[in-house]
Design a protein around this motif. Structure first.
Motif, PDB file in Angstrom:
ATOM      1  N   ALA A 108      -2.362   1.995  -3.754  1.00  0.00           N
ATOM      2  CA  ALA A 108      -1.886   1.806  -2.382  1.00  0.00           C
ATOM      3  C   ALA A 108      -2.929   1.065  -1.548  1.00  0.00           C
ATOM      4  O   ALA A 108      -2.580   0.182  -0.758  1.00  0.00           O
ATOM      5  CB  ALA A 108      -1.566   3.156  -1.746  1.00  0.00           C
ATOM      6  N   GLU A 109      -4.193   1.413  -1.724  1.00  0.00           N
ATOM      7  CA  GLU A 109      -5.259   0.723  -0.993  1.00  0.00           C
ATOM      8  C   GLU A 109      -5.197  -0.772  -1.276  1.00  0.00           C
ATOM      9  O   GLU A 109      -5.223  -1.598  -0.355  1.00  0.00           O
ATOM     10  CB  GLU A 109      -6.623   1.284  -1.401  1.00  0.00           C
ATOM     11  CG  GLU A 109      -7.786   0.545  -0.762  1.00  0.00           C
ATOM     12  CD  GLU A 109      -9.135   0.946  -1.324  1.00  0.00           C
ATOM     13  OE1 GLU A 109     -10.132   0.719  -0.612  1.00  0.00           O
ATOM     14  OE2 GLU A 109      -9.203   1.463  -2.457  1.00  0.00           O
ATOM     15  N   MET A 110      -5.105  -1.147  -2.535  1.00  0.00           N
ATOM     16  CA  MET A 110      -5.062  -2.555  -2.919  1.00  0.00           C
ATOM     17  C   MET A 110      -3.834  -3.253  -2.315  1.00  0.00           C
ATOM     18  O   MET A 110      -3.946  -4.328  -1.732  1.00  0.00           O
ATOM     19  CB  MET A 110      -5.036  -2.675  -4.441  1.00  0.00           C
ATOM     20  CG  MET A 110      -4.919  -4.098  -4.938  1.00  0.00           C
ATOM     21  SD  MET A 110      -4.497  -4.174  -6.693  1.00  0.00           S
ATOM     22  CE  MET A 110      -2.828  -3.532  -6.666  1.00  0.00           C
ATOM     23  N   LEU A 111      -2.671  -2.623  -2.428  1.00  0.00           N
ATOM     24  CA  LEU A 111      -1.432  -3.236  -1.939  1.00  0.00           C
ATOM     25  C   LEU A 111      -1.425  -3.381  -0.418  1.00  0.00           C
ATOM     26  O   LEU A 111      -0.991  -4.407   0.114  1.00  0.00           O
ATOM     27  CB  LEU A 111      -0.231  -2.395  -2.388  1.00  0.00           C
ATOM     28  CG  LEU A 111       0.048  -2.403  -3.890  1.00  0.00           C
ATOM     29  CD1 LEU A 111       1.044  -1.303  -4.244  1.00  0.00           C
ATOM     30  CD2 LEU A 111       0.553  -3.764  -4.342  1.00  0.00           C
ATOM     31  N   LEU A 112      -1.911  -2.371   0.287  1.00  0.00           N
ATOM     32  CA  LEU A 112      -1.935  -2.427   1.748  1.00  0.00           C
ATOM     33  C   LEU A 112      -2.945  -3.453   2.249  1.00  0.00           C
ATOM     34  O   LEU A 112      -2.684  -4.172   3.225  1.00  0.00           O
ATOM     35  CB  LEU A 112      -2.211  -1.048   2.337  1.00  0.00           C
ATOM     36  CG  LEU A 112      -1.101  -0.018   2.092  1.00  0.00           C
ATOM     37  CD1 LEU A 112      -1.566   1.375   2.483  1.00  0.00           C
ATOM     38  CD2 LEU A 112       0.177  -0.399   2.821  1.00  0.00           C
ATOM     39  N   GLU A 113      -4.086  -3.548   1.591  1.00  0.00           N
ATOM     40  CA  GLU A 113      -5.066  -4.574   1.973  1.00  0.00           C
ATOM     41  C   GLU A 113      -4.505  -5.966   1.703  1.00  0.00           C
ATOM     42  O   GLU A 113      -4.687  -6.885   2.503  1.00  0.00           O
ATOM     43  CB  GLU A 113      -6.382  -4.362   1.230  1.00  0.00           C
ATOM     44  CG  GLU A 113      -7.165  -3.185   1.772  1.00  0.00           C
ATOM     45  CD  GLU A 113      -8.467  -2.918   1.037  1.00  0.00           C
ATOM     46  OE1 GLU A 113      -8.651  -3.453  -0.088  1.00  0.00           O
ATOM     47  OE2 GLU A 113      -9.293  -2.166   1.575  1.00  0.00           O
ATOM     48  N   TYR A 114      -3.809  -6.130   0.592  1.00  0.00           N
ATOM     49  CA  TYR A 114      -3.188  -7.411   0.255  1.00  0.00           C
ATOM     50  C   TYR A 114      -2.146  -7.792   1.310  1.00  0.00           C
ATOM     51  O   TYR A 114      -1.964  -8.966   1.614  1.00  0.00           O
ATOM     52  CB  TYR A 114      -2.547  -7.338  -1.138  1.00  0.00           C
ATOM     53  CG  TYR A 114      -1.973  -8.648  -1.606  1.00  0.00           C
ATOM     54  CD1 TYR A 114      -2.807  -9.674  -2.057  1.00  0.00           C
ATOM     55  CD2 TYR A 114      -0.600  -8.866  -1.591  1.00  0.00           C
ATOM     56  CE1 TYR A 114      -2.282 -10.878  -2.477  1.00  0.00           C
ATOM     57  CE2 TYR A 114      -0.065 -10.075  -2.011  1.00  0.00           C
ATOM     58  CZ  TYR A 114      -0.908 -11.080  -2.451  1.00  0.00           C
ATOM     59  OH  TYR A 114      -0.389 -12.284  -2.864  1.00  0.00           O
ATOM     60  N   ALA A 115      -1.474  -6.802   1.890  1.00  0.00           N
ATOM     61  CA  ALA A 115      -0.472  -7.030   2.931  1.00  0.00           C
ATOM     62  C   ALA A 115      -1.109  -7.191   4.316  1.00  0.00           C
ATOM     63  O   ALA A 115      -0.402  -7.260   5.318  1.00  0.00           O
ATOM     64  CB  ALA A 115       0.531  -5.880   2.946  1.00  0.00           C
ATOM     65  N   ASP A 116      -2.447  -7.256   4.368  1.00  0.00           N
ATOM     66  CA  ASP A 116      -3.198  -7.424   5.630  1.00  0.00           C
ATOM     67  C   ASP A 116      -2.953  -6.297   6.625  1.00  0.00           C
ATOM     68  O   ASP A 116      -2.873  -6.517   7.834  1.00  0.00           O
ATOM     69  CB  ASP A 116      -2.902  -8.774   6.278  1.00  0.00           C
ATOM     70  CG  ASP A 116      -3.528  -9.924   5.515  1.00  0.00           C
ATOM     71  OD1 ASP A 116      -4.616  -9.733   4.944  1.00  0.00           O
ATOM     72  OD2 ASP A 116      -2.919 -11.020   5.498  1.00  0.00           O
ATOM     73  N   ILE A 117      -2.825  -5.079   6.112  1.00  0.00           N
ATOM     74  CA  ILE A 117      -2.696  -3.901   6.972  1.00  0.00           C
ATOM     75  C   ILE A 117      -4.060  -3.229   7.041  1.00  0.00           C
ATOM     76  O   ILE A 117      -4.687  -2.976   6.014  1.00  0.00           O
ATOM     77  CB  ILE A 117      -1.634  -2.924   6.407  1.00  0.00           C
ATOM     78  CG1 ILE A 117      -0.259  -3.612   6.381  1.00  0.00           C
ATOM     79  CG2 ILE A 117      -1.598  -1.644   7.232  1.00  0.00           C
ATOM     80  CD1 ILE A 117       0.806  -2.838   5.643  1.00  0.00           C
ATOM     81  N   GLU A 118      -4.520  -2.980   8.253  1.00  0.00           N
ATOM     82  CA  GLU A 118      -5.833  -2.355   8.482  1.00  0.00           C
ATOM     83  C   GLU A 118      -5.784  -0.897   8.053  1.00  0.00           C
ATOM     84  O   GLU A 118      -4.991  -0.105   8.598  1.00  0.00           O
ATOM     85  CB  GLU A 118      -6.196  -2.459   9.957  1.00  0.00           C
ATOM     86  CG  GLU A 118      -7.522  -1.867  10.312  1.00  0.00           C
ATOM     87  CD  GLU A 118      -8.653  -2.879  10.283  1.00  0.00           C
ATOM     88  OE1 GLU A 118      -9.798  -2.414  10.202  1.00  0.00           O
ATOM     89  OE2 GLU A 118      -8.402  -4.083  10.331  1.00  0.00           O
ATOM     90  N   ILE A 119      -6.612  -0.534   7.087  1.00  0.00           N
ATOM     91  CA  ILE A 119      -6.631   0.842   6.570  1.00  0.00           C
ATOM     92  C   ILE A 119      -8.060   1.321   6.404  1.00  0.00           C
ATOM     93  O   ILE A 119      -8.991   0.522   6.373  1.00  0.00           O
ATOM     94  CB  ILE A 119      -5.892   0.963   5.216  1.00  0.00           C
ATOM     95  CG1 ILE A 119      -6.577   0.089   4.158  1.00  0.00           C
ATOM     96  CG2 ILE A 119      -4.424   0.632   5.352  1.00  0.00           C
ATOM     97  CD1 ILE A 119      -6.142   0.369   2.746  1.00  0.00           C
TER      98      ILE A 119
END
Length: 79
Positions: free
Chosen positions: A14-25
């Protein structure tokens, strides 16, 4: 907002996918108020909730739930 997981593998995915989607996490320890099988959780802005849900559903990421912090407690938003 916070996503809790049952496995470290799903948290890292999830970390990888959300970062790829440019979502700040931010990766953080899972709060003890939330019973989950994984010690890692992901914090994100409530403004990104729809985008986060979209990534999770589209990529079939297995999560324990999405929670919102209210005072000192976490309330389930999605399980």
């Amino acid at each position: 907002m916070l996503i809790a997981f049952d496995s470290t593998q799903q948290a890292l995915r999830a970390e990888m996918l959300l970062e790829y989607a440019d979502i700040e996490i931010d990766i953080c320890p899972t709060p003890k108020q939330i019973t989950a099988g994984c010690a890692l959780s992901i914090h994100f802005s409530e403004a990104d909730l729809v985008a986060v849900q979209g990534v999770i559903e589209q990529e079939k990421v297995e999560i324990r739930g999405i929670y919102k912090q209210v005072a000192d407690q976490y309330e389930a938003v999605i399980m």
